[in-house]
Design an enzyme around this catalytic site. Structure first.
Site: not given
Length: 385
Positions: A9, A102-103
């Site tokens: 993350d 974003d993960e």
């Protein structure tokens, strides 16, 4: 063979992107969002110390942290940086799932034969930071749930490994809110019956949880016990979603056609939010009775909001419909998609609009996509592709 699942993350991703472009932002409280009536899309750790959180109204956030610098947000920049990180990770792992902008989840099962999974993940994280300048946290365990919770505990810019023997000791003291599927309402319900830690939840009888929480009760019990067989879904970038309607008889009913476009926009916006996409390009297509086909498109700030997509779609139709002939087909397509939760596009939205869409999405998920919508969108039914 024991699974090796990594959750990665990017730390305060929007803020980190802005700081990469402007080093003067380092070390000061930052709020990413839009307008006094908007809500917080992201915030720095400096502002979080004052109680600022994502999805909080910006007015409230500034009362908590009056010295915070508010930045409108640049989804084009965030999308570009996300693609760079995706390419770096994708080149280095056998199987990757992109869970959001974003993960990421990585499946490194079996790689211990060639290279230590934990060491390999550390090198991937180092490559991301070195090549993009963005901090990233990760956790390695044997399933998605534990690794995701681990990343949350490792942040910011941290990492950890949770082996099988350590899963229960790691999870037990944590709040049940740390489990990904536990939202505010579920937490309130569990708290009322004295369940506040994962340990307490893990010892509850499964049938009792099912009576309290319905079908999610047993799944929640499994997660509390560190059990999660969910597979990694290979990453593939979706290019577009669209909807078209061919009239049984060629039409010149402009009011009705605009009503159809409105209905299409609502259905596609709901699909975007359900699948966690944002669109940057809106395309309208019409086919005249003589089979001539025309399209027109426009770029917009990344969004999944009905009112924004409706507005631009109707404007495009007014520009493209110039012959005053009967229409055989009308279509709406949303392209330039990026993965992201709905709150990522709330640089313009107010808290009231956000709450409205969440309520509408809930009703549509429970009672069907035509259960609620604008009155103008119910005159025609569209056929999503």
């Amino acid at each position: 063979m024991e699974r090796a699942i990594v959750h990665m993350d990017l730390d305060t991703f929007f803020v980190s992107c802005e700081r990469k472009n402007n080093s003067k932002l380092n070390g000061i409280p930052i709020i990413i969002g839009g307008g006094d009536r908007g809500v917080v899309a992201s915030c720095s750790y400096e502002s979080r110390r004052f109680g600022v959180r994502s999805a909080m109204p910006i007015k409230m956030a500034l009362k908590l942290c009056p010295d915070a610098k508010v930045i409108r947000g640049d989804m084009d920049l965030y999308s570009k940086m996300s693609h760079e990180v995706t390419e770096i990770i994708e080149e280095k792992v056998p199987l990757m799932e992109k869970a959001s902008i974003d993960e990421f989840y990585l499946d490194l099962s079996g790689m211990d034969k060639f290279f230590g999974c934990y060491q390999w993940t550390q090198e991937i994280a180092s490559s991301v930071t070195k090549e993009t300048g963005l901090p990233i946290s990760f956790a390695l365990s044997n399933n998605k749930t534990v690794s995701k919770i681990g990343t949350g505990e490792a942040k910011p810019d941290g990492h950890m490994e949770i082996k099988q023997a350590m899963i229960r000791p790691f999870l037990n003291p944590l709040s049940v809110r740390k489990i990904p599927m536990v939202g505010a309402e579920t937490y309130k319900l569990l708290s009322r019956i004295g369940i506040r830690t994962i340990h307490t939840l893990s010892e509850m009888p499964k049938d009792v949880l099912q009576k309290i929480l319905g079908k999610n009760g047993q799944e929640l019990w499994r997660k509390a016990n560190g059990i999660d067989d969910t597979p990694i879904i290979p990453y593939s970038e979706r290019k577009s979603i669209s909807s078209e309607h061919t009239f049984s008889q060629d039409s010149i009913d402009i009011t009705g056609i605009k009503s159809l476009i409105t209905g299409m926009a609502e259905h596609l916006a709901n699909q975007l939010r359900a699948e966690k996409w944002l669109t940057s390009t809106i395309v309208v297509k019409i086919r005249y009775s003589n089979f001539d086909t025309e399209t027109k498109q426009c770029r917009v700030s990344y969004t999944s909001a009905d009112h924004t997509i409706c507005k631009y779609a109707l404007e495009l139709f007014d520009k493209i419909y110039s012959r005053r002939m009967r229409i055989r087909l009308v279509g709406l397509k949303l392209t330039g998609l990026v993965h992201g939760e709905y709150q990522m596009n709330i640089f313009e939205d107010t808290q009231d609009i956000m709450n409205l869409y969440q309520s509408m999405d809930y009703i549509k998920a429970r009672f069907g996509k035509n259960a609620v919508g604008r009155a103008s969108g119910f005159n025609f039914q569209s056929s999503p592709k």
